[in-house]
Design a protein around this motif. Structure first.
Motif, PDB file in Angstrom:
ATOM      1  N   GLU A 199       0.849  -1.185   0.000  1.00 15.52           N
ATOM      2  CA  GLU A 199       0.000   0.000   0.000  1.00 15.52           C
ATOM      3  C   GLU A 199       0.887   1.237   0.000  1.00 15.52           C
ATOM      4  O   GLU A 199       2.087   1.151   0.285  1.00 15.52           O
ATOM      5  N   THR A 200       0.310   2.363  -0.336  1.00 15.02           N
ATOM      6  CA  THR A 200       1.030   3.633  -0.249  1.00 15.02           C
ATOM      7  C   THR A 200       0.477   4.413   0.941  1.00 15.02           C
ATOM      8  O   THR A 200      -0.661   4.175   1.373  1.00 15.02           O
ATOM      9  N   PRO A 201       1.252   5.346   1.490  1.00 20.12           N
ATOM     10  CA  PRO A 201       0.770   6.094   2.656  1.00 20.12           C
ATOM     11  C   PRO A 201      -0.523   6.851   2.392  1.00 20.12           C
ATOM     12  O   PRO A 201      -1.366   6.978   3.284  1.00 20.12           O
ATOM     13  N   SER A 202      -0.700   7.343   1.182  1.00 28.19           N
ATOM     14  CA  SER A 202      -1.877   8.165   0.883  1.00 28.19           C
ATOM     15  C   SER A 202      -3.083   7.347   0.443  1.00 28.19           C
ATOM     16  O   SER A 202      -4.202   7.854   0.457  1.00 28.19           O
ATOM     17  N   ARG A 203      -2.864   6.061   0.081  1.00 21.90           N
ATOM     18  CA  ARG A 203      -3.988   5.260  -0.395  1.00 21.90           C
ATOM     19  C   ARG A 203      -3.947   3.856   0.195  1.00 21.90           C
ATOM     20  O   ARG A 203      -3.643   2.880  -0.492  1.00 21.90           O
ATOM     21  N   PRO A 204      -4.252   3.728   1.501  1.00 22.00           N
ATOM     22  CA  PRO A 204      -4.370   2.383   2.069  1.00 22.00           C
ATOM     23  C   PRO A 204      -5.600   1.686   1.506  1.00 22.00           C
ATOM     24  O   PRO A 204      -6.492   2.330   0.943  1.00 22.00           O
ATOM     25  N   ASP A 205      -5.649   0.392   1.640  1.00 27.73           N
ATOM     26  CA  ASP A 205      -6.783  -0.380   1.160  1.00 27.73           C
ATOM     27  C   ASP A 205      -8.054   0.087   1.864  1.00 27.73           C
ATOM     28  O   ASP A 205      -8.156   0.024   3.097  1.00 27.73           O
ATOM     29  N   GLY A 206      -9.035   0.547   1.084  1.00 26.23           N
ATOM     30  CA  GLY A 206     -10.290   1.010   1.663  1.00 26.23           C
ATOM     31  C   GLY A 206     -11.035  -0.060   2.433  1.00 26.23           C
ATOM     32  O   GLY A 206     -11.858   0.250   3.301  1.00 26.23           O
ATOM     33  N   ALA A 207     -10.749  -1.340   2.140  1.00 25.16           N
ATOM     34  CA  ALA A 207     -11.426  -2.424   2.852  1.00 25.16           C
ATOM     35  C   ALA A 207     -11.017  -2.480   4.317  1.00 25.16           C
ATOM     36  O   ALA A 207     -11.697  -3.130   5.122  1.00 25.16           O
ATOM     37  N   ARG A 208      -9.927  -1.828   4.681  1.00 22.48           N
ATOM     38  CA  ARG A 208      -9.551  -1.785   6.094  1.00 22.48           C
ATOM     39  C   ARG A 208     -10.618  -1.086   6.925  1.00 22.48           C
ATOM     40  O   ARG A 208     -10.713  -1.314   8.142  1.00 22.48           O
ATOM     41  N   ARG A 209     -11.405  -0.226   6.286  1.00 20.71           N
ATOM     42  CA  ARG A 209     -12.470   0.478   7.000  1.00 20.71           C
ATOM     43  C   ARG A 209     -13.772  -0.316   7.009  1.00 20.71           C
ATOM     44  O   ARG A 209     -14.761   0.110   7.606  1.00 20.71           O
ATOM     45  N   GLY A 210     -13.781  -1.466   6.346  1.00 22.04           N
ATOM     46  CA  GLY A 210     -14.978  -2.292   6.277  1.00 22.04           C
ATOM     47  C   GLY A 210     -15.035  -3.315   7.395  1.00 22.04           C
ATOM     48  O   GLY A 210     -14.468  -3.131   8.473  1.00 22.04           O
ATOM     49  N   ASN A 211     -15.709  -4.425   7.134  1.00 17.72           N
ATOM     50  CA  ASN A 211     -15.888  -5.453   8.148  1.00 17.72           C
ATOM     51  C   ASN A 211     -14.546  -6.086   8.513  1.00 17.72           C
ATOM     52  O   ASN A 211     -13.838  -6.617   7.649  1.00 17.72           O
ATOM     53  N   ALA A 212     -14.188  -6.039   9.784  1.00 24.04           N
ATOM     54  CA  ALA A 212     -12.873  -6.504  10.223  1.00 24.04           C
ATOM     55  C   ALA A 212     -12.705  -7.997  10.029  1.00 24.04           C
ATOM     56  O   ALA A 212     -11.617  -8.477   9.673  1.00 24.04           O
ATOM     57  N   GLY A 213     -13.753  -8.762  10.254  1.00 22.80           N
ATOM     58  CA  GLY A 213     -13.655 -10.208  10.092  1.00 22.80           C
ATOM     59  C   GLY A 213     -13.416 -10.614   8.654  1.00 22.80           C
ATOM     60  O   GLY A 213     -12.599 -11.501   8.373  1.00 22.80           O
ATOM     61  N   PHE A 214     -14.126  -9.959   7.741  1.00 19.81           N
ATOM     62  CA  PHE A 214     -13.945 -10.292   6.331  1.00 19.81           C
ATOM     63  C   PHE A 214     -12.560  -9.879   5.854  1.00 19.81           C
ATOM     64  O   PHE A 214     -11.914 -10.608   5.097  1.00 19.81           O
ATOM     65  N   TYR A 215     -12.082  -8.715   6.304  1.00 14.57           N
ATOM     66  CA  TYR A 215     -10.732  -8.292   5.928  1.00 14.57           C
ATOM     67  C   TYR A 215      -9.713  -9.289   6.453  1.00 14.57           C
ATOM     68  O   TYR A 215      -8.771  -9.665   5.743  1.00 14.57           O
ATOM     69  N   ARG A 216      -9.887  -9.743   7.672  1.00 13.88           N
ATOM     70  CA  ARG A 216      -8.958 -10.724   8.244  1.00 13.88           C
ATOM     71  C   ARG A 216      -8.989 -12.025   7.452  1.00 13.88           C
ATOM     72  O   ARG A 216      -7.949 -12.646   7.233  1.00 13.88           O
ATOM     73  N   LEU A 217     -10.171 -12.451   7.018  1.00 12.32           N
ATOM     74  CA  LEU A 217     -10.277 -13.690   6.243  1.00 12.32           C
ATOM     75  C   LEU A 217      -9.410 -13.626   4.993  1.00 12.32           C
ATOM     76  O   LEU A 217      -8.683 -14.565   4.676  1.00 12.32           O
ATOM     77  N   LEU A 218      -9.480 -12.509   4.263  1.00 10.01           N
ATOM     78  CA  LEU A 218      -8.767 -12.398   2.992  1.00 10.01           C
ATOM     79  C   LEU A 218      -7.278 -12.121   3.171  1.00 10.01           C
ATOM     80  O   LEU A 218      -6.491 -12.409   2.263  1.00 10.01           O
ATOM     81  N   HIS A 219      -6.870 -11.566   4.306  1.00 13.90           N
ATOM     82  CA  HIS A 219      -5.483 -11.127   4.460  1.00 13.90           C
ATOM     83  C   HIS A 219      -4.725 -11.851   5.565  1.00 13.90           C
ATOM     84  O   HIS A 219      -3.556 -11.551   5.810  1.00 13.90           O
ATOM     85  N   GLY A 220      -5.386 -12.771   6.243  1.00 14.95           N
ATOM     86  CA  GLY A 220      -4.716 -13.503   7.299  1.00 14.95           C
ATOM     87  C   GLY A 220      -3.494 -14.243   6.788  1.00 14.95           C
ATOM     88  O   GLY A 220      -3.553 -14.929   5.771  1.00 14.95           O
TER      89      GLY A 220
END
Length: 407
Positions: A199-220
């Motif tokens: 990621e870049t400092p100015s454009r983190p993945d917008g999904a980080r602001r979404g459902n934490a469980g789903f983000y963890r599933l895809l990035h664990g």
């Protein structure tokens, strides 16, 4: 090679969780048109074969998995996530997204009106007096995710995987965000690849602001690197990281990557696999998200009141599975490969003219008749979480040091 089970689109839709997410909020579930759930299961079978059985997924269930975490429900002409709407135009229907913080002002510019936080009344009024073509032209110019609901004839055919390959131990550098690209990276990680999210400092993945469980599933289990291409040292480290990769996943327009100093064709010429996921193709200037892409490609359910969204941002998981199957394959006549995954083309290729039977209610649930007998319409289901998703930039120094790179 595994022997796939007999397929029936009606049964696959019913078991996928997508039918439960399709329909009016106060009405019955609807079996969507086409065979996207069947295609998703076929893609999962290819992934199982390519991984030597290491990855076993029900591709149909992946299409509705996010809703199992968010617990959102069908809403007819409003997307399950709530950020996209199907609205009438002067000559048909259109899908319009308002998902980003800047979208209300962009939609105001599109329709030439001052809007506050609610742009929808002005957008609806403008669309009723303008055609879908008018919308498409202005949306592309302004960078708005919107387009008319059309069905291409004949539908374009997405790329087909070639010879399966084992990706265990390969380095995957993932520049993508939200759902489609991260799902591809997630599948490759399950197959044994090392996945580094950038990621870049100015454009983190917008999904980080979404459902934490789903983000963890895809990035664990993945690693997180943050680099700023505007900084000389970070730009050099970014280029070196890509040079060390076996597979690159991105979902950006080519000119944006060139601005980072990254060249897909050069990477491929040196034997790498580059997976490019876009809304409507690398040559298109249009942007899009899963709901408006699927609808504009023609994947909508229809009743007497008009079109309805199919599932939850279904273009995303369908494209992500397609990208993973492609990344887990290789050509026999050249060392590298540039896989172009246009989400709208992936969706359009699943459409058919078959008419699905209506569901009926019995024993407290909804059922539908398939070629294999009655099938209960299932809701979305989630998989078990495994591993923690890294905080943004947690592994920057360790990844670069491990690869012998310097900032």
């Amino acid at each position: 090679m595994s022997t796939p089970a007999p397929r029936d689109p009606v049964r696959d839709w019913a078991q996928s969780g997508v039918a439960a997410l399709t329909g009016r909020p106060d009405g019955p579930p609807v079996i969507p048109p086409g065979r996207a759930a069947t295609v998703a299961r076929e893609l999962a079978d290819r992934i199982t074969d390519a991984s030597g059985g290491r990855v076993r997924l029900d591709g149909a269930l992946l299409l509705s998995e996010r809703a199992a975490f968010t617990e959102r429900h069908r809403a007819g002409a409003i997307s399950v996530g709530g950020s996209c709407r199907l609205l009438p135009t002067s000559d048909g229907w259109a899908a319009v997204s308002c998902a980003r913080p800047d979208d209300p002002s962009l939609l105001g510019a599109l329709v030439g009106a001052d809007v506050d936080d609610d742009p929808w009344p002005a957008v609806e009024s403008w669309l009723r007096e303008h055609s879908g073509a008018d919308l498409a032209e202005r949306a592309e110019l302004l960078g708005v995710a919107a387009g008319p609901v059309l069905r291409p004839e004949p539908p374009p055919v997405p790329p087909t995987p070639l010879r399966p390959r084992d990706v265990s131990g390969l380095l995957v550098v993932d520049f993508s965000a939200l759902w489609a690209g991260p799902l591809c990276a997630h599948v490759l990680g399950l197959a044994g690849a090392r996945v580094v999210k950038v990621e870049t400092p100015s454009r983190p993945d917008g999904a980080r602001r979404g459902n934490a469980g789903f983000y963890r599933l895809l990035h664990g289990g993945h690693e997180s690197v943050v680099l700023d291409p505007a900084e000389t040292g970070d730009r050099a480290a970014l280029a070196a990281l890509v040079a060390a990769a076996d597979i690159v996943i991105e979902a950006s327009r080519p000119r944006a990557l060139i601005g980072f100093g990254l060249d897909a064709e050069d990477f491929v010429s040196r034997g790498g696999t580059w997976v490019s996921i876009t809304a409507h193709g690398r040559a298109s200037g249009r942007i899009g998200f899963g709901d408006d892409i699927a609808a504009s490609a023609g994947l909508v359910a229809v009743d007497a009141d008009g079109p309805m969204f199919v599932g939850d941002a279904i273009a995303d998981p369908l494209a992500g599975l397609t990208a993973a199957a492609l990344a887990m394959s290789m050509a026999t006549d050249r060392p590298g490969m540039l896989w172009e995954v246009a989400m709208s083309a992936v969706v359009a290729a699943t459409l058919t003219d078959d008419v699905a039977p209506p569901p009926y209610r019995t024993d407290g649930g909804w059922w539908v008749d398939s070629d294999f007998g009655p099938v209960e319409i299932a809701g979305p289901r989630r998989r078990e979480l495994a591993g923690m998703a890294p905080e943004s930039g947690r592994d920057t120094d360790s990844v670069l040091a491990d690869l012998g790179l310097r900032r």
